[in-house]
Design an enzyme around this catalytic site. Structure first.
Site, PDB file in Angstrom:
ATOM      1  N   ARG A  10      54.329  85.143  -0.787  1.00  0.00           N
ATOM      2  CA  ARG A  10      54.374  84.888  -2.238  1.00  0.00           C
ATOM      3  C   ARG A  10      55.804  84.593  -2.679  1.00  0.00           C
ATOM      4  NH1 ARG A  10      54.627  88.929  -5.931  1.00  0.00           N
ATOM      5  NH2 ARG A  10      53.522  90.339  -4.537  1.00  0.00           N
ATOM      6  N   TYR A  56      47.761  67.771 -22.629  1.00  0.00           N
ATOM      7  CA  TYR A  56      46.674  68.093 -21.705  1.00  0.00           C
ATOM      8  C   TYR A  56      45.952  69.343 -22.227  1.00  0.00           C
ATOM      9  CZ  TYR A  56      44.357  69.746 -17.527  1.00  0.00           C
ATOM     10  OH  TYR A  56      43.423  70.200 -16.641  1.00  0.00           O
ATOM     11  N   ASP A  62      56.323  67.231 -18.551  1.00  0.00           N
ATOM     12  CA  ASP A  62      55.190  67.177 -17.629  1.00  0.00           C
ATOM     13  C   ASP A  62      55.008  65.707 -17.248  1.00  0.00           C
ATOM     14  OD1 ASP A  62      52.664  66.893 -16.478  1.00  0.00           O
ATOM     15  OD2 ASP A  62      51.706  68.378 -17.777  1.00  0.00           O
ATOM     16  N   LYS A 102      47.061  65.724  -8.914  1.00  0.00           N
ATOM     17  CA  LYS A 102      46.869  64.322  -9.296  1.00  0.00           C
ATOM     18  C   LYS A 102      47.649  63.432  -8.316  1.00  0.00           C
ATOM     19  CE  LYS A 102      44.823  66.572 -12.602  1.00  0.00           C
ATOM     20  NZ  LYS A 102      45.444  66.902 -13.885  1.00  0.00           N
TER      21      LYS A 102
HETATM   22  C1  LIG Z   1      45.653  68.090 -14.612  1.00  0.00           C
HETATM   23  C2  LIG Z   1      46.829  68.269 -15.492  1.00  0.00           C
HETATM   24  C3  LIG Z   1      47.442  69.524 -15.644  1.00  0.00           C
HETATM   25  C4  LIG Z   1      46.884  70.789 -15.006  1.00  0.00           C
HETATM   26  O1  LIG Z   1      46.963  70.764 -13.641  1.00  0.00           O
HETATM   27  P1  LIG Z   1      45.983  71.599 -12.660  1.00  0.00           P
HETATM   28  O2  LIG Z   1      46.487  71.241 -11.323  1.00  0.00           O
HETATM   29  O3  LIG Z   1      44.595  71.140 -12.950  1.00  0.00           O
HETATM   30  O4  LIG Z   1      46.171  73.031 -13.011  1.00  0.00           O
HETATM   31  C5  LIG Z   1      48.583  69.602 -16.425  1.00  0.00           C
HETATM   32  N1  LIG Z   1      49.085  68.524 -17.046  1.00  0.00           N
HETATM   33  C6  LIG Z   1      48.518  67.310 -16.946  1.00  0.00           C
HETATM   34  C7  LIG Z   1      49.132  66.155 -17.657  1.00  0.00           C
HETATM   35  C8  LIG Z   1      47.374  67.137 -16.163  1.00  0.00           C
HETATM   36  O5  LIG Z   1      46.807  65.924 -16.076  1.00  0.00           O
END
Ligand SMILES: *Cc1c(COP(=O)(O)O)cnc(C)c1O
Length: 431
Positions: free
Chosen positions: A97, A150, A222, A247
């Site tokens: 961890r 998001y 982000d 993603k």
């Molecule tokens: C999918 C997504 C998240 C969250 O990510 P997870 O891996 O599903 O926890 C955060 N920000 C954006 C822009 C996303 O598309």
């Protein structure tokens, strides 16, 4: 150090859990943590970094590629005990961890792609967001976030943060005056997405970084929708950049993971939250993410080309009322896209004249494209904002924020664009 206990005007000493100790470290700051390795030549391209940065051959066997260190714990010696005692445990292996060679390898690759000193990987994008945001706030702090977020981030900001005593204002980051007007004396953080869903609006990162700096606040971006190949947010002045690695970073729709990158100082500040909230990435998942990342540059080129070709096709189709892609001159942020994006992403939005009913009719007629949420995978995914990301909105609210009726979101994969266009063409022809 001014600003450290900004969050709580009553407190004279740094709040419990504040990041004051980071500034008191006498130890020289080093990038990483990283395993010792032969240094890579300077100024490598993105494809080369995707393949080589952070990855390590096995020194015991010569096996090419980073081994999967599928262990929870490490043999302790004097060096580890000293690291714990003296506050640099992040630089040693103690317990998975806290850190693991499989995590370090992929973290180094992400840091190299972002031009960052340091990175951390997490069990999800949300784990990265929660740990990173909390790391940048002292007790009672205020933060400013985008109105277009998001859904998971919005839920975290809207439900979790207020229950912890933080306050949040929501603004349109494309209106710098609105951002400035939302600043309060205890504003510690600005949080924006480099590209929003589903309108693909961009944020001027350098402009937001200037506002944050002038206010003594930090900026987190982000960059999930654009990947480090689309924009290197730190180069534009962001303090931390984060991703849902589920993603584009991993890119194969077979993993949930997240990452944050930035200066060693700030990432060291996020690390205790990773330890406390526990969202560490399993070593086997690190291997999958590292393997996915090796083709990031190749994949992003294919996503960009496919998405640009499909946007071009859709713009000429008589059933299509509206098309959004940053490659198009009619994108409202086209000038900013030209200035800020190194590469376009694979996300395209479009709308049908027939409205939501026509959009609903389109999906089952598609043969290659999959009706699924998420984005950034090798396979093209299609979803409708009205019954997924924006289902909680009324049609009027959707119209108000600019989502037209009949809006479809495509995450264009890496298939041949001609095949994807033929798929759309046959589906549209039968509506
Ligand atoms: C999918 C997504 C998240 C969250 O990510 P997870 O891996 O599903 O926890 C955060 N920000 C954006 C822009 C996303 O598309």
């Amino acid at each position: 150090m001014p600003g450290l206990c900004k969050g709580d005007p009553r407190s004279k000493a740094p709040a419990v859990g504040s990041a004051a100790w980071v500034n008191e470290l006498g130890r020289a700051r080093r990038p990483g943590p990283a395993l010792p390795a032969a240094a890579l030549p300077a100024a490598l391209g993105s494809s080369t970094l995707s393949v080589h940065a952070g990855s390590r051959d096995d020194p015991a066997t010569g096996a090419v590629g980073t081994p999967i260190y599928q262990n929870s714990t490490f043999v302790l010696g004097a060096d580890q005990y000293r690291a714990i005692d003296q506050g640099y445990a992040r630089d040693r292996f103690i317990y998975t961890r806290y850190g693991n060679p499989s995590q370090w390898a992929v973290q180094e690759k992400i840091a190299a792609l972002e031009g960052a000193e340091s990175a951390l990987v997490f069990a999800s994008g949300m784990a990265a967001i929660a740990a990173s945001v909390l790391a940048m706030l002292d007790r009672g702090a205020h933060l400013i976030a985008s109105k277009e977020l998001y859904g998971g981030s919005y839920a975290f900001f809207h439900h979790e943060l207020p229950s912890l005593g933080f306050s949040v204002s929501y603004v349109d980051p494309r209106d710098p005056n609105a951002v400035r007007a939302a600043l309060r004396p205890n504003t510690m953080l600005l949080f924006f997405e480099a590209m929003t869903n589903p309108l693909l609006n961009l944020v001027d990162i350098a402009a937001m970084a200037a506002i944050a700096r002038a206010a003594g606040a930090k900026l987190i971006v982000d960059a999930t929708f654009v990947s480090p190949l689309g924009v290197r947010a730190l180069d534009h002045g962001a303090d931390l950049v984060l991703h849902s690695g589920s993603k584009y970073l991993n890119g194969h729709s077979d993993l949930i993971c997240g990452a944050v990158a930035g200066s060693r100082k700030y990432v060291d500040r996020v690390w205790p939250r990773l330890l406390a909230y526990g969202g560490c990435l399993d070593p086997h998942a690190c291997f999958l993410l590292e393997r996915g990342l090796k083709t990031l540059a190749l994949r992003m080129r294919a996503h960009e080309q496919g998405a640009s070709a499909i946007a071009e096709y859709l713009a000429r189709h008589r059933q299509v009322s509206w098309v959004r892609h940053t490659s198009r001159a009619d994108h409202p942020d086209h000038a900013l896209a030209t200035r800020q994006l190194r590469q376009h992403s694979g996300v395209v939005a479009f709308a049908l004249h027939g409205g939501d009913a026509a959009a609903l009719a389109l999906l089952p007629r598609l043969r290659l494209m999959r009706e699924a949420t998420s984005l950034g995978g090798v396979e093209t995914l299609v979803s409708l904002p009205f019954n997924t990301s924006h289902a909680a909105f009324t049609a009027e609210q959707r119209a108000q924020i600019g989502i037209p009726p009949g809006c479809v979101r495509l995450s264009v994969g890496i298939e041949d664009a001609a095949d994807l266009i033929a798929d759309l063409d046959q589906a549209l022809a039968t509506i």
